[in-house]
Structure formats: C-alpha cells, structure tokens
Design an enzyme around this catalytic site. Sequence first.
Site, PDB file in Angstrom:
ATOM      1  N   SER A   1      -4.296  -9.685  33.619  1.00 53.39           N
ATOM      2  CA  SER A   1      -3.433  -9.046  33.880  1.00 53.39           C
ATOM      3  C   SER A   1      -3.175  -9.770  35.178  1.00 53.39           C
ATOM      4  CB  SER A   1      -3.030  -7.740  34.074  1.00 53.39           C
ATOM      5  OG  SER A   1      -1.666  -7.836  34.522  1.00 53.39           O
ATOM      6  N   HIS A   2      -3.750  -9.300  36.432  1.00 53.97           N
ATOM      7  CA  HIS A   2      -3.014  -9.783  37.587  1.00 53.97           C
ATOM      8  C   HIS A   2      -3.746 -10.353  37.979  1.00 53.97           C
ATOM      9  CE1 HIS A   2      -3.004  -5.550  37.110  1.00 53.97           C
ATOM     10  NE2 HIS A   2      -3.297  -5.276  39.565  1.00 53.97           N
TER      11      HIS A   2
ATOM     12  N   ASP B   1       3.176 -12.912  36.751  1.00 59.65           N
ATOM     13  CA  ASP B   1       1.505 -12.411  36.714  1.00 59.65           C
ATOM     14  C   ASP B   1       0.375 -13.462  35.670  1.00 59.65           C
ATOM     15  OD1 ASP B   1       2.268 -10.837  34.604  1.00 59.65           O
ATOM     16  OD2 ASP B   1       1.184  -9.382  35.133  1.00 59.65           O
TER      17      ASP B   1
ATOM     18  N   ASP C   1      -0.549 -12.563  32.687  1.00 61.61           N
ATOM     19  CA  ASP C   1      -0.547 -12.970  31.285  1.00 61.61           C
ATOM     20  C   ASP C   1       0.644 -12.089  31.176  1.00 61.61           C
ATOM     21  OD1 ASP C   1      -0.160 -10.076  32.961  1.00 61.61           O
ATOM     22  OD2 ASP C   1      -0.797  -8.630  30.805  1.00 61.61           O
TER      23      ASP C   1
ATOM     24  N   ASP D   1       3.555 -10.669  32.546  1.00 61.91           N
ATOM     25  CA  ASP D   1       4.552  -8.879  32.211  1.00 61.91           C
ATOM     26  C   ASP D   1       4.656  -9.268  33.369  1.00 61.91           C
ATOM     27  OD1 ASP D   1       1.849  -8.501  33.251  1.00 61.91           O
ATOM     28  OD2 ASP D   1       1.489  -6.862  31.050  1.00 61.91           O
ATOM     29  N   ARG D   2       4.607  -9.112  34.726  1.00 54.09           N
ATOM     30  CA  ARG D   2       5.394  -8.745  35.634  1.00 54.09           C
ATOM     31  C   ARG D   2       6.158  -9.469  36.372  1.00 54.09           C
ATOM     32  NH1 ARG D   2       0.891  -5.822  39.665  1.00 54.09           N
ATOM     33  NH2 ARG D   2      -0.340  -4.531  38.179  1.00 54.09           N
TER      34      ARG D   2
ATOM     35  N   LYS E   1       5.853  -4.219  29.524  1.00 56.72           N
ATOM     36  CA  LYS E   1       6.733  -5.294  30.418  1.00 56.72           C
ATOM     37  C   LYS E   1       6.989  -6.767  29.934  1.00 56.72           C
ATOM     38  CE  LYS E   1       2.971  -4.913  34.254  1.00 56.72           C
ATOM     39  NZ  LYS E   1       2.489  -3.459  33.613  1.00 56.72           N
TER      40      LYS E   1
HETATM   41  C1  VG1 Z   1      -1.027  -1.216  38.170  1.00 57.16           C
HETATM   42  C2  VG1 Z   1      -0.170  -0.969  38.428  1.00 57.16           C
HETATM   43  C3  VG1 Z   1       0.463  -0.240  37.335  1.00 57.16           C
HETATM   44  C4  VG1 Z   1       0.873  -0.547  35.743  1.00 57.16           C
HETATM   45  C5  VG1 Z   1      -1.118  -1.539  35.990  1.00 57.16           C
HETATM   46  C6  VG1 Z   1      -0.826  -2.361  34.719  1.00 57.16           C
HETATM   47  O1  VG1 Z   1      -2.107   0.561  37.676  1.00 57.16           O
HETATM   48  O2  VG1 Z   1       0.420  -0.018  39.629  1.00 57.16           O
HETATM   49  O3  VG1 Z   1       2.230  -0.271  37.579  1.00 57.16           O
HETATM   50  O4  VG1 Z   1       1.083  -0.062  34.761  1.00 57.16           O
HETATM   51  O5  VG1 Z   1      -1.212  -1.688  37.141  1.00 57.16           O
HETATM   52  O6  VG1 Z   1      -0.276  -3.466  34.796  1.00 57.16           O
HETATM   53  P1  VG1 Z   1      -3.200   0.681  38.602  1.00 57.16           P
HETATM   54  O7  VG1 Z   1      -3.821   2.093  37.785  1.00 57.16           O
HETATM   55  O8  VG1 Z   1      -3.773  -0.114  39.719  1.00 57.16           O
HETATM   56  O9  VG1 Z   1      -2.494   1.317  39.993  1.00 57.16           O
HETATM   57  V1  VG1 Z   1      -1.134  -4.850  34.161  1.00 57.16           V
HETATM   58  O10 VG1 Z   1       0.130  -6.410  35.342  1.00 57.16           O
HETATM   59  O11 VG1 Z   1      -2.830  -4.879  34.819  1.00 57.16           O
HETATM   60  O12 VG1 Z   1      -0.696  -4.793  32.377  1.00 57.16           O
HETATM   61 CO    CO Z   2      -0.036  -8.148  33.661  1.00 49.46          CO
END
Ligand code: VG1
Ligand code: CO
Length: 542
Positions: free
Chosen positions: A112-113, A276, A278, A280-281, A375
């Site tokens: 992801s990010h 981000d 991947d 989704d953000r 998302k």
């Molecule tokens: C974080 C965010 C959460 C999100 C998750 C995955 O988790 O706070 O809202 O669903 O990342 O997002 P955490 O447990 O670090 O607070 V992503 O863009 O990695 O799919």
């Molecule tokens: Co992501």
Amino acid sequence: MQVQAVSTTPIDGQKPGTSGLRKKVTEFSTPGYLENYVQAIFDAWGAEGKTLVLGGDGRFFNKAAMATVLRMAAANGVTRMIVGRDGLLSTPAASHLIRTRQADGGLILSASHNPGGPDGDFGLKLNVASGGPAPEAVTDAIFAASGAISRYLILDNDAPALDTLGEAPLGDMIIEMVDPVSDYADLMEQLFDFDAIRALFANGFTMCFDAMHAVTGPYAIEILERRLGAARGTVVNGVPSEDFNGGHPDPNPVWAHVLFDLMMGSEAPDFGAASDGDGDRNMILGRGAYVTPSDSLAVLVANAQLAPGYAGGISGVARSMPTSAAADRVARALGIEAFQTPTGWKFFGNLLDHGRITICGEESAGTGSDHVREKDGLWAVLLWLNILARRGQSVAEIMVDHWARFGRDYYSRHDYEALPKPEAEALVADLRATLPGLSGRTFAGLGVSNAEDFAYLDPIDGSTSARQGIILQFTTGERAVLRLSGTGTEGATLRVYLERFEGPEGNHGLDTQEVLAPLARAVDQIAGIATRTGRTAPDVMT
Ligand code: VG1
Ligand code: CO
C-alpha cells in the site's frame, strides 16, 4: 515439468485479524518466506480448480514474487490466473477484475502506502470472490497454516515474462495476461458523468494529479488525460517506479507535500488530488483548501446523486470508528442508515454485499462504494470532479456550504511512529485498565463523559470484534480515539484521533490544530504519552 515439494519451516507470519502480510523486503525475500505464506494460503483456502487474479503495485520484489506465485499456483492446481500486464493492477482494479471475471479470488502484491525498494516494504494479500479482502475466518486459518507448514509445492520450470497480452500455459494452468487499466476505466465511465467533466476541462478547469510514482499513474493518464481531455501533464509522477522514486506513496499533507504546497500557493490549479502506492487511497485539495478524508466522505455522501451511478440515491453510509462523525450528520439529514465499523476495509464487506450501504470511508484517506470491494482512490477523485462539474463551484465554496449546512467536525490524526513495541502495548493496556474510572473526571479542563473500548457487532453475520480502539468522549462534545496501527513494519505506531464539532452557526475558519490543542492536552494527561514515550510531539499530523 514437475511439481516439487520443498520442505520448509513455519514463519512468524501474518497476525490473526490483519488482512494480509506486510513485512520488509529483506524478510519477504529470505528463501522460503514468501513460499511459506503462499502455500499457507493455498492450504487453508484452497487452490485446486480455482480462477484467480494476480497483480501488484509494481514495487521492488514484485516481479520475482509474481514468478514464484505463478509457479506455486500451477503446482497447487489453480486452473487460470488472470494477471495484469507487467504484473500491475491497482487494488481497486484487482477487486473489479475479480468481480467482472467471477474469479474465486485474487492475490494482490503491495504494501500500500508504505515505502518500497530493497530496504522498503513488501506485502501480499488475499481477496475473495466478492472482490474484497479475505474475512477474518480465512486470514486466521491462513495464519494457523503458516505456523504449521512443512512443505510447499512449486513447479520446476520458469514462469513466462509478463509483458504480452493473451494466454500462455504454465504446467496445467493458463496464464491470461490482461490490460490492467481498460476494464477499470470502463467502469468509471459508467459511474460518472464523463460529458460534464469533459466540458469542465474543455472550459479551462485545471488540475494536478500526483500519482506519487505509484500504480495509479497509468490509470490516471488514461482516464483524466485521454478519456476526459485534461491537459497533458495534469498527471505528475505518473510512471510507476520500484521504489516510488525514493518517496513515501501516502497521499496526505505530509508525504504529498509538494502537491499540498502547490495547492496552497499562488500558482495553484483549480483542483489537486493524489493517490497511494496501490491506488486505493486519495487526497483531495482545492485552491487553498485541504479536504480532510472525513469531510470528503461527508461531501461525497451529500452530493453522490449528482453522479449517474448514484442518481437513485444511496442506501446507507459506513465509516470506520476513528473517522469523524461528519458523514453521520449527512446520513441523518438524508434519512439513511449510518454505521460505525472497526478500522479496515474488510468490515464494510458485509454491509456492501447486503445493500445496507452504498458509500463508505475511513479517515486514513480511503473512500469507496459498492462498485468494488476495496477503497478506491481514483473513484473518489472522479466523484469529486463530477460534483465540481455539476455544481459549478470551487472546492473551497463547496466546503463552506457544507459546513454552513451540517456544521464542521474539526479533525486531526496524530501519529507517534516507531515506538518500542512493549512500551506502546503497555501504554494501551494501562489506559484500557483505567477506562472504568475515567468518566466524571476532568483532564486539562475537559470532563470525560464516557470511556470505552470499541467492540463491533456485525449486523449481518452477528460476529463480534472486540478491542478495536479506545474512545474517550468529553462533556463538551470532543472525542478522542487511541489505537495501535496494524500495518506498520517498524516497532509500534500509536494513533491518536482528535475531533471537535462546531455547529452550523459556529466559526468554521479556525486553525484545526489550535482548535484541537486542548483536547490533545487532555488525552496526553489521560494516557501519559509524553511521560511514557518521551515524545513531546507526534511524528505525523494529518
Ligand atoms: C491503516 C489505516 C486504516 C487502513 C489500513 C489499510 O491501518 O489506519 O484505516 O484500513 O491502513 O490501508 P492501521 O492499522 O495502520 O491504522 V492501505 O491503503 O494499506 O490498504
Ligand atoms: Co493502499
């Protein structure tokens, strides 16, 4: 062509309750590690006769990992693997492909990010037939399998290169290479008023989309520049890079500060957005205006009917618990249901599948709808564009109107990163222990009216998820939430979420951090963040 059974040892794998495995590349690429996890998925969830989707965000180790996954899938009896060309698929595009192709599920290779590169992070996540992240029962079974494994199955021949569209065999499995962008772009065209957005750009509306050197670049160029006629160069940093050009592909004011500064400066275009690693953000900006993800969710819910895909209205809305209450206020005005779920997209799945909600979102820059089961960054950007085109107002004007109607939820998240794990866990455990005695006491001038540990009862399947974050409610309406991140790969991250409501008649032009400073002080007194961690300020404020 032979299937080999290679002996392996259990790994310290995915924690129960998390929807994928996210680790440093150095750990993921140790021999047998990725293999162990992939085999655990196939052992726990099955492989024989399945059609799967495979794609990733193109980060370092993606290609090597994909070759291994393909050889293991073939060895485990997967029938067909639908793969994005060059191994690329954004997370929402993968979710869409699983759904349109009626696949049994998919494997998404992304962290992801989180930063990428040889010293960065890598991740692998299983999505199921709905297109959404595997539910907890499945991930818990995978976790159990990864700790009990003794062998993995792999084909002894090489996987083909991933650069040509069409079908190629690998053992008894068919690899079908597809264009990663076109199906997804077609879906967006069905949901939104592309004519209105095209006219907006034709009339000189300007935009900057920062793809942050991540997977959304090719999607944004196709949709914004080619199909919607935005000027060439509207998409910046649009070529996916293995290490995101050394950056941190997280679309918030801190990590996307170049775009943020542009939008706050005198050269700002009309609209700014970013996504981000991947895809989704999302982050939404207007000239001189930053829209918090919580507010963005509320605005999208209030205006969704302006888009063809939502013209019939929306059935309900859900937000993760730490997300501000802004969307709830809109739901109340629209007379639709509003749900509060634990952090993580998988908790929206049941509500979406059963038509209880149409739109959902999280404070962490995730917004989406029932069009897929993840998302979706570009979806949010396009819905904003659709709203801007139809309302003929700027982002700042839309926000001023929104707050005048619903009031404003001043909101900020404060992150304390890379804390020693035991220290962070003890902080939360001790806070949890003090909860019963907090109500009625006053801290830094603020009285606590309620203190609880959030537990979720899924209204569809009746399952419960306890200990999802500590909620502190104050007599004057403020709310704070504390929880530990489940996605970090270095130590522990403490997240403190702060919000304070200002009614429709109130002042909506104040500085967010100033408004929230007394609340932050009260939380610090209650949880002892500074004294226990030695940190006097958060590392990241979004
Ligand atoms: C974080 C965010 C959460 C999100 C998750 C995955 O988790 O706070 O809202 O669903 O990342 O997002 P955490 O447990 O670090 O607070 V992503 O863009 O990695 O799919
Ligand atoms: Co992501």
